[in-house]
Enzyme design. Sequence first.
Site, mmCIF file in Angstrom:
data_model
loop_
_atom_site.group_PDB
_atom_site.id
_atom_site.type_symbol
_atom_site.label_atom_id
_atom_site.label_comp_id
_atom_site.label_asym_id
_atom_site.label_seq_id
_atom_site.Cartn_x
_atom_site.Cartn_y
_atom_site.Cartn_z
ATOM 1 C CE1 TYR A 140 0.367 1.784 4.294
ATOM 2 C CE2 TYR A 140 0.714 -0.568 4.565
ATOM 3 C CZ TYR A 140 0.825 0.722 5.046
ATOM 4 O OH TYR A 140 1.398 0.960 6.274
ATOM 5 C CB CYS A 141 1.686 3.915 -1.638
ATOM 6 S SG CYS A 141 0.698 3.871 -3.145
ATOM 7 C CB THR A 142 -0.211 8.414 -0.377
ATOM 8 O OG1 THR A 142 0.969 8.485 0.414
ATOM 9 C CG2 THR A 142 -1.151 9.544 0.019
#
Length: 350
Positions: free
Chosen positions: A199-201
């Site tokens: 995951y990331c922003t």
Amino acid sequence: MPVLHNRISNDALKAKMLAESEPRTTISFYKYFHIADPKVTRDALYQLFTALNVFGRVYLAHEGINAQISVPASNVETFRAQLYAFDPALEGLRLNIALDDDGKSFWVLRMKVRDRIVADGIDDPHFDASNVGEYLQAAEVNAMLDDPDALFIDMRNHYEYEVGHFENALEIPADTFREQLPKAVEMMQAHKDKKIVMYCTGGIRCEKASAWMKHNGFNKVWHIEGGVIEYARKAREQGLPVRFIGKNFVFDERMGERISDEIIAHCHQCGAPCDSHTNCKNDGCHLLFIQCPVCAEKYKGCCSEICCEESALPPDEQRRRRAGRENGNKIFNKSRGRLNTTLGIPDPTE
């Protein structure tokens, strides 16, 4: 011929934005798709965005588009329609709407052509960026968090992870995304039997990271659709427990969206619980760091006594001291490995 870049000073533009009475909506989006001529596409999009009074940061490359923007509330649906009509590849594109938005995220439109929309450092000609992992929706994310065979991998930088992350998520100890990719492969070699959730922003980094993991022989790879922003939005809408703890760092003037009430970071100066990022007020520094209200008053918004003293000097003396000097007075690290040499808000594509 229309002017295809800004010619007004930042101070004037910011003052103009702050004086606006109409609310704005902060939006982020990305799309990996082939752009034959990024320069031509850039100029056409610049005119479209300018006509709708859109501010923000947009990167284009042969591999696609990456954007974080601010749109007048009355223009959001028009913007959506015109973006979808601009290219068949953009039709129906998911737009991530900010969760915690004061409408003051951007005050100028900057649109640039780059080699990549995310600096990944990948030069393997056999790498297929379209062979990505499976998407996860909010309910599926929560189920994976309870699965003992699943490992959550945070593909954001240290200063992002520091203020907020998913429960038990692993941090990849690197300063940039391009450094994280090989480290993620290395760290997960002993866990190829596990389910890997990345995951990331907003989704752009973890999508490419999932393809890189698959390219390196990992078969059970997922990534969160729309990143933390979309996960938190959908979880709230669906009445699900929000399992992201703390604040989601964002790359605009807000520097963060509150996801949960927990404060998991600490002031870099006194150690008090705090997750508010700021830039050192010393024009010769501008270090990104975490500072509590007490230390902000004590150090006048600076990262150290040295910077506090220097920022109080006459402007000419400040410039004289800065001339020819490397940033040797920086006390804190933006990351764990090296001193920050970037002024202002970090670049989300690094």
